[in-house]
Each structure stands twice: as structure tokens, then as C-alpha cells.
Design a protein around this motif. Structure first.
Motif, mmCIF file in Angstrom:
data_model
loop_
_atom_site.group_PDB
_atom_site.id
_atom_site.type_symbol
_atom_site.label_atom_id
_atom_site.label_comp_id
_atom_site.label_asym_id
_atom_site.label_seq_id
_atom_site.Cartn_x
_atom_site.Cartn_y
_atom_site.Cartn_z
ATOM 1 N N TYR A 190 0.845 -1.199 0.000
ATOM 2 C CA TYR A 190 0.000 0.000 0.000
ATOM 3 C C TYR A 190 0.877 1.245 0.000
ATOM 4 O O TYR A 190 1.872 1.332 0.718
ATOM 5 N N ALA A 191 0.468 2.255 -0.805
ATOM 6 C CA ALA A 191 1.192 3.521 -0.860
ATOM 7 C C ALA A 191 0.333 4.670 -0.319
ATOM 8 O O ALA A 191 0.728 5.340 0.628
ATOM 9 N N TYR A 192 -0.866 4.897 -0.907
ATOM 10 C CA TYR A 192 -1.730 6.002 -0.481
ATOM 11 C C TYR A 192 -3.076 5.884 -1.178
ATOM 12 O O TYR A 192 -3.267 5.023 -2.028
ATOM 13 N N ASP A 193 -4.010 6.755 -0.819
ATOM 14 C CA ASP A 193 -5.321 6.825 -1.459
ATOM 15 C C ASP A 193 -5.404 8.102 -2.289
ATOM 16 O O ASP A 193 -4.810 9.126 -1.930
ATOM 17 N N ILE A 194 -6.155 8.029 -3.387
ATOM 18 C CA ILE A 194 -6.399 9.207 -4.225
ATOM 19 C C ILE A 194 -7.877 9.263 -4.598
ATOM 20 O O ILE A 194 -8.575 8.248 -4.543
ATOM 21 N N LYS A 195 -8.333 10.456 -4.984
ATOM 22 C CA LYS A 195 -9.667 10.598 -5.567
ATOM 23 C C LYS A 195 -9.524 10.290 -7.041
ATOM 24 O O LYS A 195 -8.717 10.904 -7.732
ATOM 25 N N GLY A 196 -10.284 9.340 -7.493
ATOM 26 C CA GLY A 196 -10.226 8.968 -8.901
ATOM 27 C C GLY A 196 -11.482 9.384 -9.627
ATOM 28 O O GLY A 196 -12.585 9.201 -9.122
ATOM 29 N N VAL A 197 -11.322 9.976 -10.806
ATOM 30 C CA VAL A 197 -12.459 10.305 -11.654
ATOM 31 C C VAL A 197 -12.634 9.143 -12.627
ATOM 32 O O VAL A 197 -11.748 8.852 -13.430
ATOM 33 N N MET A 198 -13.744 8.479 -12.513
ATOM 34 C CA MET A 198 -14.012 7.307 -13.336
ATOM 35 C C MET A 198 -14.436 7.733 -14.744
ATOM 36 O O MET A 198 -14.749 8.893 -14.995
#
Length: 167
Positions: A77-85
Motif C-alpha cells: 500500500y502507498a496512499y489513497d487518491i480521488k479517482g475520476v471514473m
């Protein structure tokens, strides 16, 4: 000034020759929809075709692939991001550091970031991987991906079994 131009003109052909030696041509497969795929092997995982998507900031793997990679110690695991689908919705997605990725059995890249999408989502070769090659180029006739800065290829002993993403 003339001396500088002459010196550059004499050195330039040698520099281009060295850069060309590092280039790897990876054959692409065009789907009926017009999208392009390349075979990818993830160390500690399986081989499958990845969609090439230069509009995707991250390479994408699915949860099933992540489970296998984690089981084999090949992802952390590195980090979380907001992803635009693709449909415009926004989701929080986890990004993992993948130990090694081999594109087309000719180009190994280490420590590649990959966003993880749910279930058996399509796997995508995005900019988080392509940018590690320092330069890349599409050619259309024949369809191929030209990559630089690769670290080699996998040995025949470790050649993975091919699994197609488009069956």
C-alpha cells in the motif's frame, strides 16, 4: 560559434545511436473497438493484456490481481487518491506500489504505482508506468509501442503463462 555547431553536429549521430539501442518495440493488439492492448506480466502475479491509456494518470489493476500480488509479497500500500471514473463519478481508490512489471516480455520497470479498481475491472497501462520509460511512442503500422529506459526482460525460465483479458 561555428566550432560549437560543428562539434554538436559530430556528436549528435553518436548520441542518437545509443538512444536507439535502448528502445524496445512491443507489439500492440488492436481490439474490434479500436483500442490497443499489450501483454503485461506482474512479478508475483499473472500475465494478461493491459489496455494502453495515455489519458489515465495511473496504471490500474483490479482487486483480484492485487490479492495475488499481496499474497506473493509483490505489492504494498502507498496512499489513497480521488479517482475520476470514465462515467464522471468520483471514488476514493487505493494506490499500491507494484514490485515489478514486464511490458511485452521486453521491458521491465520496478516500483510502479497502480490504482486498484473493484472486482475484475479492466487493467490499464497508464502514465504512472509509461512515464517511467522516460519516453514512449506509438507506431501504427505495424501497431507497436516503443519504450526507452527499460531494465531488460524476463528469462525464459520465468516466462509466464498467457492469460487474455479479452475472452
Amino acid at each position: 560559434m561555428k566550432r560549437l555547431i560543428l562539434m554538436i553536429a559530430c556528436v549528435l549521430p553518436f548520441g542518437l545511436g545509443f538512444a536507439g539501442e535502448a528502445d524496445k518495440h512491443i507489439a500492440m493488439r488492436q481490439s474490434d473497438a479500436g483500442t490497443f492492448y499489450v501483454p503485461v506480466h506482474l512479478k508475483g502475479g499473472s500475465s494478461t493484456d493491459f489496455l494502453i491509456d495515455t489519458g489515465s494518470s495511473h496504471t490500474v489493476i483490479n482487486e483480484n490481481t492485487l490479492a495475488v500480488l499481496k499474497e506473493n509479497g509483490a505489492a504494498k500500500y502507498a496512499y489513497d487518491i480521488k479517482g475520476v471514473m470514465a462515467d464522471g463519478s468520483i471514488k476514493m481508490v487505493s494506490v499500491y506500489l507494484i514490485q515489478s512489471i514486464d511490458i511485452g516480455h521486453h521491458c521491465i520497470l520496478n516500483n510502479v504505482e497502480a490504482a486498484v479498481f473493484p472486482g475484475e475491472s479492466r487493467q490499464i497501462l497508464g502514465l504512472s508506468t509509461l512515464s517511467k520509460t522516460s519516453s514512449f511512442m506509438f507506431t501504427m503500422s505495424p501497431p507497436s509501442l516503443l519504450l526507452s529506459n527499460c531494465q531488460g526482460n524476463i528469462s525464459a525460465d520465468n516466462a509466464p503463462t498467457k492469460v487474455s483479458a479479452l475472452q
